[in-house]
Motif scaffolding. Sequence first.
Motif, short mmCIF file in Angstrom:
data_model
loop_
_atom_site.label_atom_id
_atom_site.label_comp_id
_atom_site.label_asym_id
_atom_site.label_seq_id
_atom_site.Cartn_x
_atom_site.Cartn_y
_atom_site.Cartn_z
N SER A 25 -3.63 6.66 -8.91
CA SER A 25 -4.17 5.51 -9.13
C SER A 25 -4.63 4.89 -7.97
O SER A 25 -5.68 4.36 -7.92
N TYR A 26 -3.70 5.05 -6.76
CA TYR A 26 -4.09 4.41 -5.40
C TYR A 26 -5.40 4.89 -4.85
O TYR A 26 -6.28 4.18 -4.64
N HIS A 27 -5.52 6.28 -4.91
CA HIS A 27 -6.83 6.67 -4.26
C HIS A 27 -7.96 6.64 -5.09
O HIS A 27 -9.04 6.20 -4.95
N HIS B 141 -13.15 1.20 -1.00
CA HIS B 141 -12.76 1.61 0.22
C HIS B 141 -13.77 1.18 1.49
O HIS B 141 -13.66 0.85 2.42
N GLU C 283 1.62 8.35 1.85
CA GLU C 283 2.55 9.18 1.03
C GLU C 283 3.69 9.56 1.86
O GLU C 283 3.57 10.56 2.83
N LEU D 60 -4.19 -2.86 2.69
CA LEU D 60 -3.98 -2.36 1.32
C LEU D 60 -4.73 -1.19 1.08
O LEU D 60 -4.45 -0.07 0.48
N TRP E 293 -9.32 2.92 -4.93
CA TRP E 293 -10.29 2.71 -3.74
C TRP E 293 -11.41 3.58 -3.58
O TRP E 293 -12.49 3.10 -2.94
N GLY F 169 -2.00 3.25 2.85
CA GLY F 169 -1.41 3.96 1.69
C GLY F 169 -1.07 5.32 2.02
O GLY F 169 -1.39 6.41 1.49
N TRP G 259 2.44 1.52 -3.50
CA TRP G 259 1.48 1.84 -4.37
C TRP G 259 1.26 3.32 -4.21
O TRP G 259 1.36 4.38 -5.30
N ALA G 260 1.01 3.91 -3.06
CA ALA G 260 0.51 5.37 -2.73
C ALA G 260 1.83 6.21 -3.47
O ALA G 260 1.45 7.37 -3.73
N ALA H 169 0.24 8.04 -6.54
CA ALA H 169 -0.99 8.34 -5.66
C ALA H 169 -2.38 8.40 -6.25
O ALA H 169 -3.40 8.00 -5.69
N ALA I 239 0.67 -1.13 -0.05
CA ALA I 239 -0.02 0.04 -0.10
C ALA I 239 0.88 1.26 0.12
O ALA I 239 0.60 2.25 -0.89
#
Length: 634
Positions: free
Chosen positions: A74-76, A97, A343, A337, A79, A341, A67-68, A72, A64
């Motif tokens: 695509s991660y957020h 999420h 940053e 996951l 979810w 995440g 990925w973040a 960032a 996580a």
Amino acid sequence: MSDNDTSTTPPRDGIHPLTIIEHSPDPEAADPRENRRPSIAARIRDLGEARKGALLLLIATAAAIAWANISAESYHGFWETQMTIGLGDLQLAFTLHALVNDALMAIFFFTVGLEVRREFAIGELTSWRRAMIPVMAAIAGLIVPAVLFLLISAGSGQEHAWGVVISTDTAFLVGALALIGPKASGRLRVFLLALAVVDDIGALSIIALFYTQNFSPMPLLVAAVGLAGIYATRFLRRGRGPIYATLAIIVWLAFLASGVHPTLAGVAIALLIPVYRPNRRDVEQALELARTFRQSPNSEYARQAANSLRESISINERLQSAYAPYVAYVILPLFALANAGVELSGPILAAAVRSPITWAIVVGLVVGKFLGVFGAAAIMKVFRLGEFGLGLTLDRIAGGAALCGIGFTISLFIVDLAITDEAAQNEARVGVLAASVIAFVLSWAMFRISDARRPDDDGGRTLVRAVDPARDRIYGPVDAPLTIVEYGDFQCEFCLKASGSIEEVRRELGDRLRYVWRHAPLERFHPNALAGAEAFEAATLQGKGAEFSRSLFADQQHQLPSDIIRRARELDLDIDRFERDLESAQVTGRVRDDMLDAEAMDITSVPTFYVNGVRHVGPYDAQSLIRALTEQPA
């Protein structure tokens, strides 16, 4: 002979209570593979599985974070993907999420509730004197971190997020203890699990009371009706599974509509699921049906045998076994996951270092948990409150208290509930992750120091728990100058052979000797040994322990539930009371305590003798034991 805890007169008929046939023991003939037992920690729960779950959770956390920081957006974006489930005008919309945090985590909290229910019904929290230590330590571990958080975060505008530091992550706690725990950590693990149960109760109560928004009472009436239906379902003879599932979904939806966080529905449902120890009559019935199926295999007998075997285990334990792999290997890694995440860019880390929220969380979890848990335990130790078992020393409690600073799952969960500002959320998550790493390293150092302080060459050479007339099964004068303590197993042929030696020693030394029997059943090799030990303790409560032990040793091949009950009838025991005692916390706790003591002294084979407090190594024929008794100072 009166078979109470102590006896100052020789056994009736001059026969040692654990003796049936006198043998000349031949220790050299013993196959060490046949008399070694796994550690108590393995019996309580498979530590290998705990390691796997903790490592998978750690991998998901690292994934996580990676990925973040790689992307960032695509991660957020992933979810926050919207999903809709519905039929006609009935629509339920949520993000991925929310699916993890509101739905899947309800299953996690359901398993937590099952564990809470079990511990209070038949587990470590049934005896107040035994339970008060982890209970008080857990309460202090909830209060002290919250106070430190409020002091440090004052003026930040995020004081209401104090719930982030209150809870310990049970999954990480168990896994970390398996990875870095001290030698013979069985009793510490029991203590920490009991503490974690109380800790979870406090955390869930705080979520319900302080982090519920837009509360609407009417849906809770529907939830109450659903919970009443769940309670009543236990009285149905069959078809309970689909009813439980349907009512559970209704209760979850009602909690969701009420504004109370729907994960708490999982806890409420779990507390109504019945839990009980396996009834020996039910087990015996299942065995009879299995024999019938073996003699005449057909689908009807197979169904009856399977249903009978399943029903002999409580629904609570069946559900725990069924859901445990999904929680450990799917739900918790997915939660990590979706929520870990963070940053870790330069500006974010710089802001976190300056943030009172970050420091409030780090100090609350690392310092607050340690001061609360260890401080409460130390005070109780000084004032001799509660019951500290062998191996539960303050140095090991210190390591466990440091480990409690791993807040992770519920801490991240409350970050999402309590903090709305995205920058503050990042700072809080950095604090949670930093605190978890610091707590892990600090605990590892404390456990290594604790092990280093113990004599490297002792290895259980000394009997750590002294003979206690108020607790031990003593045969012979209580104040006799010479003492033999045996850790044994009623299904072990070598223990049977050793009983002949003990009787010969008693005849020669008379009132100069006191003999103590303690339990160390080898469950891996003797599947009925634990049942035999508990049956002996239940019979002792009716004054027939000596006779019962002779009966167990007389026929070591027949110790199934039906054999246990048959022996009780032959000895004119009150069968109803006997069966109640077999399932009581008093009996099971006594046997378990001996097993934990054995693990703490690194006893891995039986019979194991302690002569005047020192482990006897070598032959255990009568003359060898007598020579050891006279040569070893009492």
